[in-house]
Design a protein around this motif. Structure first.
Motif, PDB file in Angstrom:
ATOM      1  N   ARG A 159       8.531   6.083  -2.075  1.00  0.00           N
ATOM      2  CA  ARG A 159       6.624   8.216  -2.610  1.00  0.00           C
ATOM      3  C   ARG A 159       7.556   8.684  -3.751  1.00  0.00           C
ATOM      4  O   ARG A 159       7.080   8.651  -4.738  1.00  0.00           O
TER       5      ARG A 159
ATOM      6  N   LYS B  61       0.591  -1.157   0.173  1.00  0.00           N
ATOM      7  CA  LYS B  61       0.363   0.169   0.045  1.00  0.00           C
ATOM      8  C   LYS B  61       0.913   0.833  -0.171  1.00  0.00           C
ATOM      9  O   LYS B  61       1.415   1.407   0.207  1.00  0.00           O
ATOM     10  N   TRP B  62       0.327   1.998  -0.444  1.00  0.00           N
ATOM     11  CA  TRP B  62       0.745   3.856  -0.379  1.00  0.00           C
ATOM     12  C   TRP B  62       1.275   4.323   0.913  1.00  0.00           C
ATOM     13  O   TRP B  62       2.898   4.489   1.254  1.00  0.00           O
TER      14      TRP B  62
END
Length: 77
Positions: A18, A9-10
Motif C-alpha cells: 500500500r 483489492k486494496w
C-alpha cells in the motif's frame, strides 16, 4: 475471466505494498503537475513542438513528464 481473479483489492495488499502504491502515485502526480505548470508558464517558442501535444504526452504515467523535461523544452542558447 481469469484476469479478473488475479486482481487484488486494496484490502488484499500488505502495508508495504500500500505504501509503495501511494509513493508511486505521489511521485507520478508531482511529476505531471510540475511538468504541466512549467509547460503553461513557458512561452511556445521555448517548447519543442506544440504545447497541446506536450500537454497530452505529460498525462502518460512517468514517461510523459520525463520526456517533456528531457526533450520538450528548448535549452537556452
Amino acid at each position: 475471466m481469469a484476469a479478473h481473479r488475479n486482481k487484488k483489492k486494496w484490502s488484499d495488499l500488505t502495508p508495504a505494498q500500500r505504501a509503495a502504491v501511494l509513493v508511486a502515485g505521489s511521485v507520478q502526480l508531482s511529476l505531471a503537475a510540475t511538468a504541466w505548470v512549467d509547460l503553461a508558464r513557458r512561452p511556445a517558442a521555448q517548447v519543442q513542438g506544440s504545447k497541446a501535444k506536450w500537454a497530452a504526452i505529460i498525462a502518460i504515467n512517468f514517461i510523459g513528464p520525463i520526456a517533456y523535461f528531457t526533450r520538450g523544452r528548448k535549452t537556452a542558447s
